[in-house]
Design an enzyme around this catalytic site. Structure first.
Site, short mmCIF file in Angstrom:
data_model
loop_
_atom_site.label_atom_id
_atom_site.label_comp_id
_atom_site.label_asym_id
_atom_site.label_seq_id
_atom_site.Cartn_x
_atom_site.Cartn_y
_atom_site.Cartn_z
CB ALA A 1 -0.94 0.00 1.21
CG ASP A 2 3.57 2.46 3.18
OD1 ASP A 2 3.54 3.65 3.53
OD2 ASP A 2 3.28 1.53 3.94
CB SER A 3 5.09 0.38 -3.06
OG SER A 3 6.07 -0.06 -2.15
#
Length: 401
Positions: free
Chosen positions: A173-175
């Site tokens: 999700a961060d990426s």
């Protein structure tokens, strides 16, 4: 701009202040730096970006940071002190973009909110990356990518039907949010080119991952359809799975196109299945996945991976080996693309890491250096800003640097 950045770089002349930590905000700044932006990483003097300590290290140096911190100059600044606040405002006046991921209200508590920052620089783009966005009932909760992977529906559809939901073992999700944030920044800068004014980017981790999950809200809205966990299988085509070869390795097969599905069945010696009425559509093939997986899996299990890959390539059918990082580093296609490149680092020597994200024919990106030590550029950056040695000493004594 530092001399190391070629003037041909597409983002040459763009200055980005990276105030963020773990991981979406900093990675977005990395993506901008890869194509020529001057990125200044601002870290707390006593509490560096935790990514410096995430994962394996070598000789006490965190390796993840070498990737995440590449092309960034590193300074320390305690924003909660008067001197740190004043220095950030001076930096903001010279910047195009600030990327931050404090909980909503934190910058405002330090009198560094949009009102103060935009007064210092009306052309500034303030990029705010949080778990849940700047408003709403969850806005002030601590937010991490894992929560976005759970809330978005990703975990609910990942894993085998009779097993628990599965979370990814990396910052998915961060990426995804980092990619979306870099896009949002460039969009805001394009708007600034027309209006002359900056604005606020509000990026919530829970939203980009929902977008890449596809039309699930639309399906539910119109049909009441809720996607279930199907493991490696797809509800839209078959055969689509991972299969084990005779030498104990694994391959993945996809048949999203009807013509590919037909080629696969001819290859594995079951051409009669093509004539079945249900074979004509991907959804109907998916309903008969047991039959198709048995045919394909049995054929693959009798052959080595080398034989399987060669046969599929000859038949112009879609297949790929299941690779771990050792395979990736040796893969000839990745090598041809230069996907993994070598960066010389003063601390650790030559490092191999992912190259810039895409290739531009006229103005390519570049990795100029890997992540630098904590605060390595504080003096040079602030001296360039106009601070005297006396001012720097006073800021250090006050705990601002």
């Amino acid at each position: 701009m530092t001399e190391n950045t070629p003037r041909t770089a597409p983002l040459h002349g763009l200055r980005v202040l990276d105030l963020a930590t773990l991981f979406a905000g900093p990675l977005a700044a990395t993506l901008l730096g890869d194509f020529g932006a001057e990125v200044i990483k601002v870290e707390h003097p006593a509490k560096p970006d935790p990514s410096r300590g995430h994962g394996p290290s070598k000789d006490g140096v965190g390796l993840w940071w070498k990737l995440l911190g590449r092309n960034k100059r590193t300074i320390t600044l305690n924003l909660s002190t008067p001197g740190g606040r004043a220095t950030l405002l001076r930096l903001a006046a010279t910047a195009d973009v600030i990327v931050e991921n404090f909980r909503p209200g934190t910058l405002e508590k330090w009198d560094l909110g949009w009102e103060e920052l935009s007064a210092a620089n009306p052309r500034l783009v303030l990029t705010r990356v949080t778990g849940f966005g700047q408003f709403g009932p969850y806005a002030h909760r601590p937010g991490f990518g894992t929560l976005a992977e759970a809330m978005s529906g990703f975990a609910a559809i990942t894993g085998e039907p009779d097993s628990p939901p599965v979370l990814p073992p990396f910052g998915l999700a961060d990426s995804i949010a980092a990619l979306a944030t870099a896009y949002a920044v460039m969009t805001a800068l394009a708007a600034r080119d027309r209006s002359g004014e900056g604005q606020v980017v509000d990026m919530a981790l829970i939203e980009p991952i929902l977008m890449v999950l596809g039309p699930q809200p639309l399906w539910y809205d119109q049909l009441g359809h809720v996607q279930e966990r199907t493991g490696n299988r797809s509800a839209n085509n078959a055969p689509r799975n991972t299969y084990r070869t005779a030498d104990g390795t694994w391959v993945a097969v996809s048949t999203s196109a009807q013509s590919i599905a037909e080629r696969v069945m001819r290859l594995v010696g079951r051409p009669e299945l093509i004539d079945e009425p249900w074979f004509a559509t991907g959804a109907e093939r998916a309903a008969h996945a047991d039959v198709l997986d048995t045919a394909v899996g049995g054929w693959i299990a009798a052959r080595s991976r080398t034989e399987v890959l060669a046969a599929f390539e000859k038949a112009e059918a879609a297949i790929a080996p299941i690779q771990d990082v050792r395979d990736v580093m040796a893969d000839p296609q990745y090598q041809a693309l230069g996907t993994v490149t070598t960066v010389d680092d003063p601390e650790l020597g030559p490092l191999r890491m992912q190259n810039v994200l895409f290739r531009l024919s006229a103005t390519p990106g570049a990795i100029r250096w890997a992540g630098r030590p904590h605060g390595a550029d504080t003096e040079s950056v602030l001296t360039e800003l106009g601070l005297t040695s006396t001012e720097l000493t006073a800021l250090r004594e006050a705990g601002a640097l």
